[in-house]
Design a protein around this motif. Structure first.
Motif, PDB file in Angstrom:
ATOM      1  N   PHE A  29     -28.037  15.063  18.712  1.00 64.34           N
ATOM      2  CA  PHE A  29     -27.240  14.880  17.508  1.00 64.34           C
ATOM      3  C   PHE A  29     -25.791  14.525  17.869  1.00 64.34           C
ATOM      4  N   GLY A  30     -25.333  15.121  18.961  1.00 63.26           N
ATOM      5  CA  GLY A  30     -23.910  15.044  19.242  1.00 63.26           C
ATOM      6  C   GLY A  30     -23.427  13.785  19.929  1.00 63.26           C
ATOM      7  N   VAL A  31     -24.293  13.113  20.724  1.00 65.68           N
ATOM      8  CA  VAL A  31     -23.727  12.122  21.639  1.00 65.68           C
ATOM      9  C   VAL A  31     -23.876  10.661  21.219  1.00 65.68           C
ATOM     10  N   CYS A  32     -24.503  10.381  20.097  1.00 64.71           N
ATOM     11  CA  CYS A  32     -24.647   8.979  19.688  1.00 64.71           C
ATOM     12  C   CYS A  32     -23.261   8.366  19.445  1.00 64.71           C
ATOM     13  N   VAL A  33     -22.995   7.224  20.110  1.00 64.99           N
ATOM     14  CA  VAL A  33     -21.692   6.569  19.926  1.00 64.99           C
ATOM     15  C   VAL A  33     -21.823   5.324  19.042  1.00 64.99           C
ATOM     16  N   HIS A  34     -22.993   5.183  18.423  1.00 62.92           N
ATOM     17  CA  HIS A  34     -23.249   4.042  17.522  1.00 62.92           C
ATOM     18  C   HIS A  34     -22.974   2.691  18.178  1.00 62.92           C
ATOM     19  N   CYS A  35     -23.422   2.574  19.415  1.00 62.80           N
ATOM     20  CA  CYS A  35     -23.228   1.314  20.128  1.00 62.80           C
ATOM     21  C   CYS A  35     -24.221   0.249  19.658  1.00 62.80           C
ATOM     22  N   GLY A  36     -25.323   0.694  19.061  1.00 62.02           N
ATOM     23  CA  GLY A  36     -26.305  -0.258  18.525  1.00 62.02           C
ATOM     24  C   GLY A  36     -27.272  -0.804  19.560  1.00 62.02           C
ATOM     25  N   MET A  37     -27.216  -0.278  20.789  1.00 59.78           N
ATOM     26  CA  MET A  37     -28.093  -0.832  21.820  1.00 59.78           C
ATOM     27  C   MET A  37     -29.564  -0.535  21.575  1.00 59.78           C
ATOM     28  N   CYS A  38     -29.818   0.447  20.748  1.00 63.56           N
ATOM     29  CA  CYS A  38     -31.218   0.805  20.477  1.00 63.56           C
ATOM     30  C   CYS A  38     -31.817  -0.024  19.336  1.00 63.56           C
ATOM     31  N   THR A  39     -30.978  -0.737  18.613  1.00 63.61           N
ATOM     32  CA  THR A  39     -31.436  -1.376  17.366  1.00 63.61           C
ATOM     33  C   THR A  39     -32.656  -2.259  17.578  1.00 63.61           C
ATOM     34  N   GLU A  40     -32.570  -3.133  18.573  1.00 66.01           N
ATOM     35  CA  GLU A  40     -33.664  -4.090  18.744  1.00 66.01           C
ATOM     36  C   GLU A  40     -34.842  -3.523  19.513  1.00 66.01           C
ATOM     37  N   SER A  41     -34.826  -2.217  19.732  1.00 70.18           N
ATOM     38  CA  SER A  41     -35.983  -1.576  20.366  1.00 70.18           C
ATOM     39  C   SER A  41     -37.055  -1.285  19.335  1.00 70.18           C
ATOM     40  N   CYS A  42     -36.663  -1.209  18.089  1.00 73.43           N
ATOM     41  CA  CYS A  42     -37.551  -0.632  17.075  1.00 73.43           C
ATOM     42  C   CYS A  42     -38.330  -1.719  16.345  1.00 73.43           C
ATOM     43  N   HIS A  43     -39.650  -1.561  16.318  1.00 72.59           N
ATOM     44  CA  HIS A  43     -40.464  -2.592  15.659  1.00 72.59           C
ATOM     45  C   HIS A  43     -40.205  -2.643  14.158  1.00 72.59           C
ATOM     46  N   ARG A  61     -29.356   9.862   9.029  1.00 72.52           N
ATOM     47  CA  ARG A  61     -29.617  10.622   7.802  1.00 72.52           C
ATOM     48  C   ARG A  61     -29.916  12.093   8.144  1.00 72.52           C
ATOM     49  N   VAL A  62     -30.537  12.303   9.306  1.00 74.63           N
ATOM     50  CA  VAL A  62     -30.764  13.686   9.733  1.00 74.63           C
ATOM     51  C   VAL A  62     -29.477  14.226  10.369  1.00 74.63           C
ATOM     52  N   ARG A  63     -28.821  13.326  11.115  1.00 72.60           N
ATOM     53  CA  ARG A  63     -27.608  13.743  11.813  1.00 72.60           C
ATOM     54  C   ARG A  63     -26.507  14.160  10.817  1.00 72.60           C
ATOM     55  N   ALA A  64     -26.544  13.586   9.612  1.00 73.86           N
ATOM     56  CA  ALA A  64     -25.531  13.919   8.607  1.00 73.86           C
ATOM     57  C   ALA A  64     -25.487  15.425   8.352  1.00 73.86           C
ATOM     58  N   LEU A  65     -26.635  16.053   8.413  1.00 73.04           N
ATOM     59  CA  LEU A  65     -26.688  17.510   8.203  1.00 73.04           C
ATOM     60  C   LEU A  65     -26.044  18.249   9.364  1.00 73.04           C
ATOM     61  N   TYR A  66     -26.314  17.719  10.556  1.00 75.27           N
ATOM     62  CA  TYR A  66     -25.709  18.325  11.741  1.00 75.27           C
ATOM     63  C   TYR A  66     -24.183  18.248  11.638  1.00 75.27           C
ATOM     64  N   LYS A  67     -23.723  17.054  11.244  1.00 71.17           N
ATOM     65  CA  LYS A  67     -22.264  16.869  11.124  1.00 71.17           C
ATOM     66  C   LYS A  67     -21.694  17.832  10.081  1.00 71.17           C
ATOM     67  N   LYS A  68     -22.447  18.010   9.022  1.00 71.04           N
ATOM     68  CA  LYS A  68     -21.960  18.852   7.922  1.00 71.04           C
ATOM     69  C   LYS A  68     -21.851  20.330   8.349  1.00 71.04           C
ATOM     70  N   TYR A  69     -22.884  20.787   9.069  1.00 71.81           N
ATOM     71  CA  TYR A  69     -22.943  22.231   9.314  1.00 71.81           C
ATOM     72  C   TYR A  69     -22.583  22.679  10.736  1.00 71.81           C
ATOM     73  N   PHE A  70     -22.630  21.753  11.693  1.00 69.57           N
ATOM     74  CA  PHE A  70     -22.449  22.209  13.073  1.00 69.57           C
ATOM     75  C   PHE A  70     -21.287  21.554  13.814  1.00 69.57           C
ATOM     76  N   ASP A  71     -20.728  20.494  13.237  1.00 70.90           N
ATOM     77  CA  ASP A  71     -19.702  19.759  13.968  1.00 70.90           C
ATOM     78  C   ASP A  71     -18.351  19.938  13.255  1.00 70.90           C
ATOM     79  N   TRP A  72     -17.349  20.370  14.002  1.00 66.17           N
ATOM     80  CA  TRP A  72     -16.054  20.640  13.358  1.00 66.17           C
ATOM     81  C   TRP A  72     -15.445  19.389  12.739  1.00 66.17           C
TER      82      TRP A  72
END
Ligand code: SF4
Ligand code: SF4
Length: 579
Positions: A29-43, A61-72
């Motif tokens: 949850f914590g380390v995604c830097v939104h570089c987009g390198m994974c985008t074209e991996s997904c069918h 959409r799942v990470r949003a909850l993490y940000k809300k409750y676990f990330d300062w």
């Protein structure tokens, strides 16, 4: 679930999320830097070019909850970092669509992420918090219920399981011309305890027969168990670790009870991953025996000359589809290639392959989620293009789930290709001294059995009727609901082959009529169907298989029909009915 309000439901999901945090999830949850390198991996993304299908977007959409409750940062700048709560029913539905309907948990994006973000794990977390509140596709809920209640994902009763093994013994003895050839059951102290995907019992007995022949040829000391024999595990797909532990324990307990030296799982990608890597953790077990996949066992037999193969017995051009959970997540990529190169006359690699292969689109339990069939088949264009480029006659894989996923897309994209398991081709290439009769089907005695063929296509009726007549059966036919009912009133068949895609009242209406009418409900029915759930007004046979409104059909064969498989399914149903 129905008795509580929407906001309470959302609240329960959020509470569940808070309890699911562990080191691995927090890292992803914590380390995604939104570089987009994974985008074209997904069918899903490649097929649709819809940015909402990009892995990072879905995981957000799942990470949003993490940000809300676990990330300062989420507390200080919620909008800036995408922190967001789950508030209502619509948002829960939207989340379900993302985590169940837009990701097969194939982990291809994970392998292409420089930060090591495991999006499949994040999706599973999303699934887990919804599933815990009963929010999941109906097929997932039904299959999980079957696993809890019957110990296997197809709800196969003990009697049906034992009778199928007994019936397979007769097939095995006939093919090997050896009255002592059997699938051992509950034998104590064997080298191998073999666990299977229930599809091998219910709809693909040829795969278990193939394994039995290979064990026979190798002179292996092996057994199956009468209890705890299902190596599949919907705990992996639903996110329910308790179910994961339950299914793992059933199989592990069998090995302990039977004093087996090792556990071998059949050709099933997620079954191997769940059993070998996940269930011991979910169950908190320190296992005293190793776990292998059947591919590894076959590889050891061939590479040490313990079994002999003749590749001229399989004069086909084949390609290999790496199941995500065996290749990418299990590291088993070379064994199947070695086996195929020894078993078939021509092997053609597909690209990309091994850990970089694309999902069959049926992973993550997708085959049981009929509500997403249309999207699944749309995204399958990526796999279809991969297959087309090989111009192979057969696509071979090592997973029952992939067989279903590939068969569906082959039908949808009208590819001329069959799907088989590695073990089936290895068994067909076996050379077993003089007593081995080869992979021929047992000759059928002339029988008084009558098969009613229900299909609206005259060519198919002629083809099936001729096939059955040539193999000693009597036949009758009907092209519609009304004609079928008339035919049943005149002559009671011993078995029915049923096309679901009929004009007017379709095959499901007929099936419903049969299974709810006292005098017809025990007639075995084999679906012989080529329906396309993508077409308006068409049916989804998989919805029928996975969502238990009525008993499951006794057999299921996709069009274009494989004659040998159909005859085997017919023989199995009729023989078991007579027992
Ligand atoms: S590649 Fe990894 S870090 Fe980059 S967007 Fe995808 S998940 Fe995030
Ligand atoms: S796990 Fe597979 S299906 Fe899911 S987002 Fe990643 S690449 Fe797409």
């Amino acid at each position: 679930m129905e008795n509580i309000t929407k906001s309470e439901k959302a609240q329960s999901v959020v509470s569940s999320f808070k309890n699911k945090m562990m080191r691995q999830t927090i890292l992803s949850f914590g380390v995604c830097v939104h570089c987009g390198m994974c985008t074209e991996s997904c069918h899903y993304y490649l097929a649709t070019e819809d940015p909402h299908m990009a892995p990072a977007y879905k995981a957000d959409r799942v990470r949003a909850l993490y940000k809300k409750y676990f990330d300062w940062t989420g507390r200080l700048l919620p909008k800036w970092v995408g922190a967001k709560d789950l508030e209502n029913d619509d948002e829960l539905k939207e989340l379900m669509d993302i985590v169940f309907g837009s990701c097969t948990m194939c982990r291809r994006c994970t392998f292409n992420c420089p930060m090591g973000v495991d999006k499949a794990l994040l999706m599973r977390t999303g699934r887990a918090i919804l599933y815990e509140q009963g929010i999941a596709p109906q097929g997932v809920l039904d299959v999980a219920k079957d696993q809890w209640e019957t110990g296997n994902q197809m709800g196969i009763s003990d009697v049906d399981y034992l009778e199928t093994i007994e019936w397979l013994n007769e097939e095995l003895q006939a093919e090997l011309d050896d009255p002592d050839a059997v699938i051992p059951l509950d034998k104590i102290g064997c080298n191998i305890v073999y666990a299977v995907n229930p599809r091998a019992i219910k709809y693909a007995p040829q795969s278990l027969l193939a394994a039995a022949k290979i064990f026979y040829a190798a002179g292996e000391s092996w057994t199956m168990s009468s209890k705890g024999w299902d190596n599949t595990n919907f705990g992996l797909f639903s996110g329910d670790n308790k179910l994961g532990a339950h299914m793992g324990n059933l199989v592990f307990d069998s090995v302990v009870r039977l004093e087996g030296k090792m556990l071998v799982t059949s050709e099933c990608g997620h079954g191997y991953r769940a059993t070998a890597w996940e269930s011991p953790n979910w169950a908190g077990r320190d296992l005293k025996f190793p776990i292998y996949n059947f591919l590894e066992i076959m590889h050891s037999y061939v590479s040490t000359d313990r079994i002999k193969l003749d590749k001229s017995l399989n004069p086909y051009k084949v390609t290999y589809h790496d199941p995500c959970n065996l290749g990418r997540s299990g590291g088993i990529t070379e064994e199947p290639r070695y086996l195929l190169k020894q078993s078939v006359s021509s092997f053609q690699e597909m690209y990309p392959n091994r850990a970089d292969n694309f999902c069959c689109t049926g992973g993550g339990g997708a085959m049981s989620m009929s509500e997403y069939s249309k999207r699944r088949l749309e995204t399958a264009v990526v796999k279809a293009n991969q297959l087309k480029e090989t111009s192979a006659d057969i696509v071979v894989t090592a997973c029952h789930n992939c067989v279903d996923g590939l068969a569906d897309l082959i039908k949808h994209y009208k590819l001329k290709m069959k799907v088989k398991l590695v073990g089936e081709l290895v068994a067909d290439a076996l050379v077993i001294d003089k007593m081995y009769k080869g992979p021929s089907i047992k000759p059928l005695p002339i029988t008084e059995k009558t098969i009613l063929v229900i299909d609206d296509e005259p060519d198919v009726v002629t083809f099936l009727s001729t096939l059955f007549l040539d193999n000693g059966y009597k036949t009758q036919s009907a092209t519609s609901y009304e004609r079928a009912v008339e035919s049943l009133e005149v002559n009671m068949p011993d078995l029915i082959t049923l096309d679901l895609s009929l004009p007017g009242r379709n095959g499901l209406h007929i099936y419903h009529f049969l299974k709810t009418t006292e005098e017809y409900k025990n007639i075995p029915v084999v679906f012989v169907t080529g329906i396309n759930p993508d077409m308006p007004g068409q049916l989804d046979s998989r919805k029928f298989i996975y969502e238990n409104k009525l008993p499951k059909p006794e057999g299921y064969i996709e069009k274009p029909v494989d004659k040998d498989l159909l005859l085997m399914a017919i023989r199995k149903c009729l023989d078991l009915k007579d027992k």
